[in-house]
Design an enzyme around this catalytic site. Structure first.
Site, PDB file in Angstrom:
ATOM      1  N   THR A  15       0.790  -1.226   0.000  1.00 30.51           N
ATOM      2  CA  THR A  15       0.000   0.000   0.000  1.00 30.51           C
ATOM      3  C   THR A  15       0.824   1.279   0.000  1.00 30.51           C
ATOM      4  O   THR A  15       0.272   2.357  -0.199  1.00 30.51           O
ATOM      5  CB  THR A  15      -0.978   0.026   1.187  1.00 30.51           C
ATOM      6  OG1 THR A  15      -0.224   0.080   2.408  1.00 30.51           O
ATOM      7  CG2 THR A  15      -1.901  -1.181   1.170  1.00 30.51           C
ATOM      8  N   GLU A  88       3.260   0.923   9.847  1.00 28.61           N
ATOM      9  CA  GLU A  88       3.349  -0.533   9.723  1.00 28.61           C
ATOM     10  C   GLU A  88       3.215  -1.256  11.061  1.00 28.61           C
ATOM     11  O   GLU A  88       3.237  -2.479  11.100  1.00 28.61           O
ATOM     12  CB  GLU A  88       4.668  -0.928   9.041  1.00 28.61           C
ATOM     13  CG  GLU A  88       4.834  -0.323   7.648  1.00 28.61           C
ATOM     14  CD  GLU A  88       3.828  -0.830   6.619  1.00 28.61           C
ATOM     15  OE1 GLU A  88       2.952  -1.656   6.948  1.00 28.61           O
ATOM     16  OE2 GLU A  88       3.929  -0.404   5.457  1.00 28.61           O
TER      17      GLU A  88
END
Length: 175
Positions: A15, A88
């Site tokens: 992404t 993340e």
């Protein structure tokens, strides 16, 4: 003004790539001078790349399994790596930043001169292999725009969403 040192090479495969849902973070870091796009790269080793719940992509640290994965390479300053690690979920145990070797382009040029040591965000070791098995040991070589259409941003996920709990339920076959 001192120039910023881009000492971290980060391989992105999901992404964070250009044109994908979380690339705005990279664009902001590029504008601030904390990130420089280095080009399209491919992993030298084969790795599993799968999608889990909410269309979230995961690279699994099982070199030699899966296929060679296409992505993008960025040079990142130490201060630029902080918001990437936050996105993340590194401290929360969602992903871990680990070393790998990538080659420019599709990696088909051969020879070690086109390779570079970098890091990537891999699924955390506490669930990575289980996720690979849950996906039937079948992965992909590229996170595509079609796959990204299944991705749900945090704010789009159901109330009470818990990343690790939902992932463990997915792995156990309970969805």
């Amino acid at each position: 003004m001192a120039s910023k040192e881009h000492q971290n090479l980060i391989f992105t495969y999901g992404t964070l790539k250009r044109g994908f849902p979380n690339h705005a973070l990279m664009a902001n870091l590029i504008r601030s001078g904390d990130v420089t796009f280095r080009g399209e790269y491919t992993t030298v080793d084969a790795y599993p790349l799968v999608c889990g719940p909410y269309g979230i992509p995961y690279l699994i640290n099982l070199p030699g399994s899966g296929v060679r994965v296409k992505g993008e390479l960025y040079a990142v300053t130490d201060s630029g790596i902080v918001p990437m690690d936050e996105l993340e979920g590194v401290e929360a145990g969602h992903y871990e930043r680990l070393p790998l070797i990538v080659a420019a382009g599709d990696g088909g040029g051969g020879g070690p001169e086109g390779t570079v040591a970098a890091e990537a965000y891999f699924a955390h070791r506490s669930f990575g292999e289980g996720l690979w098995k849950r996906c039937g040991g079948v992965g992909t070589g590229e996170f595509t725009t079609e796959m990204a259409s299944e991705y749900q941003r945090k704010e789009e996920r159901p109330p009470g969403f818990n990343f690790l709990k939902d992932l463990k339920l997915f792995i156990s076959g309970v969805e």
